[in-house]
Enzyme design. Structure first.
Site, PDB file in Angstrom:
ATOM      1  N   CYS A  44       0.841  -1.195   0.000  1.00 13.72           N
ATOM      2  CA  CYS A  44       0.000   0.000   0.000  1.00 13.72           C
ATOM      3  C   CYS A  44       0.879   1.250   0.000  1.00 13.72           C
ATOM      4  O   CYS A  44       1.982   1.248   0.543  1.00 13.72           O
ATOM      5  CB  CYS A  44      -0.915   0.003   1.218  1.00 13.72           C
ATOM      6  N   ASP A  46       0.434   3.761   1.731  1.00  7.68           N
ATOM      7  CA  ASP A  46       0.399   4.326   3.090  1.00  7.68           C
ATOM      8  C   ASP A  46       1.814   4.628   3.604  1.00  7.68           C
ATOM      9  O   ASP A  46       2.690   3.761   3.574  1.00  7.68           O
ATOM     10  CB  ASP A  46      -0.301   3.315   4.010  1.00  7.68           C
ATOM     11  N   ARG A  48       2.982   4.766   6.409  1.00  4.89           N
ATOM     12  CA  ARG A  48       3.417   4.006   7.593  1.00  4.89           C
ATOM     13  C   ARG A  48       3.901   2.606   7.245  1.00  4.89           C
ATOM     14  O   ARG A  48       4.223   1.824   8.128  1.00  4.89           O
ATOM     15  CB  ARG A  48       2.252   3.919   8.592  1.00  4.89           C
ATOM     16  N   HIS A 100      -2.028  -4.170   4.864  1.00  3.08           N
ATOM     17  CA  HIS A 100      -1.761  -3.731   6.240  1.00  3.08           C
ATOM     18  C   HIS A 100      -3.070  -3.483   6.968  1.00  3.08           C
ATOM     19  O   HIS A 100      -4.039  -2.993   6.378  1.00  3.08           O
ATOM     20  CB  HIS A 100      -0.862  -2.488   6.280  1.00  3.08           C
ATOM     21  N   CYS A 103      -5.906  -0.267   6.971  1.00  4.45           N
ATOM     22  CA  CYS A 103      -5.782   0.372   5.644  1.00  4.45           C
ATOM     23  C   CYS A 103      -7.025   1.224   5.339  1.00  4.45           C
ATOM     24  O   CYS A 103      -8.155   0.733   5.344  1.00  4.45           O
ATOM     25  CB  CYS A 103      -5.608  -0.709   4.566  1.00  4.45           C
TER      26      CYS A 103
END
Ligand code: CO
Length: 220
Positions: A44, A46, A48, A100, A103
């Site tokens: 992803c 993302d 993080r 993750h 998400c």
């Protein structure tokens, strides 16, 4: 929370490059000669979920493709091109699709949230939700988001496995194994979803077992 400015990024970059060169002289010139990563990571976007840091891999060790909700669409030229290049030319030995927990793209798909253009992209995750709606509804509502994050990674592994790139690679005897994982931003740990596909056969059985485990997985 970070208060970095753009200028700080250049400062960090120069410090990092100097530190690497100090600790391992010739590191960068060695990488210039070739990249020979053993791994490809589809994850992803993302912020993080940084592929290298999570898995302890260095520059040169993992080929990465990231998009919102780590989706592999059979007609996405961008994602397919990265897969094709890494399989046919770099000859990666392992390709992992890493979802993750938490998400946002998966949550939007689960709850039908309207965020804009990205809704058309996460429509693919809605398809995963619809496919497994019975399983999801059998779970306590608080676990449905986590479960869909896992199911989405599992289904995207299927999409990689069924791509012409992987089918052709396996048919010619190339050794490459697919994996489905899910990363926790809560504790930094990766869960192996046991969606491990080493070759052309057995996809249905492995998929069914991995989906069963989503329903049975202990969550806290
Ligand atoms: Co995400």
């Amino acid at each position: 929370m970070s208060t970095t400015s753009i200028e700080d990024l250049f400062v960090h970059n120069r410090e990092w490059a100097a530190q690497v060169e100090r600790e391992r002289p010739g590191f960068f010139t060695g990488l210039m000669a070739q990249q020979k990563p053993k791994y490809m990571w589809i994850g992803c976007s993302d912020s993080r979920v940084p592929a290298n840091q999570i898995s302890g891999l260095e520059p040169g060790e993992v080929f990465v493709h990231r998009n919102v909700a780590n989706v592999v669409v059979p007609s996405d030229l961008n994602c397919l091109s990265t897969i094709q290049y890494s399989v046919d030319h770099l000859k990666v030995e392992h390709l992992m699709v890493v979802g993750h927990y938490g998400c946002g793209g998966v949550l939007a798909a689960l709850e039908g949230l309207r965020l804009g253009l990205v809704d058309n992209w996460t429509r693919h995750v809605r398809d995963v939700r619809d496919k497994h709606i019975k399983l999801l509804e059998s779970l306590s509502p608080q676990w449905r988001h986590d479960a869909l994050c896992e199911l989405n990674a599992i289904e995207q592994v299927v999409n990689v496995a069924q791509s012409t790139v992987l089918q052709d690679a396996w048919a010619r005897g190339q050794k490459i194994t697919l994996h489905g994982w899910c990363y926790s931003i809560k504790n930094g740990l990766i869960t192996n979803l046991e969606m491990t596909i080493p070759g052309i056969g057995g996809l249905g059985e492995v998929h069914a077992a991995a989906v069963d485990k989503v329903a049975q997985r202990k969550r806290d």
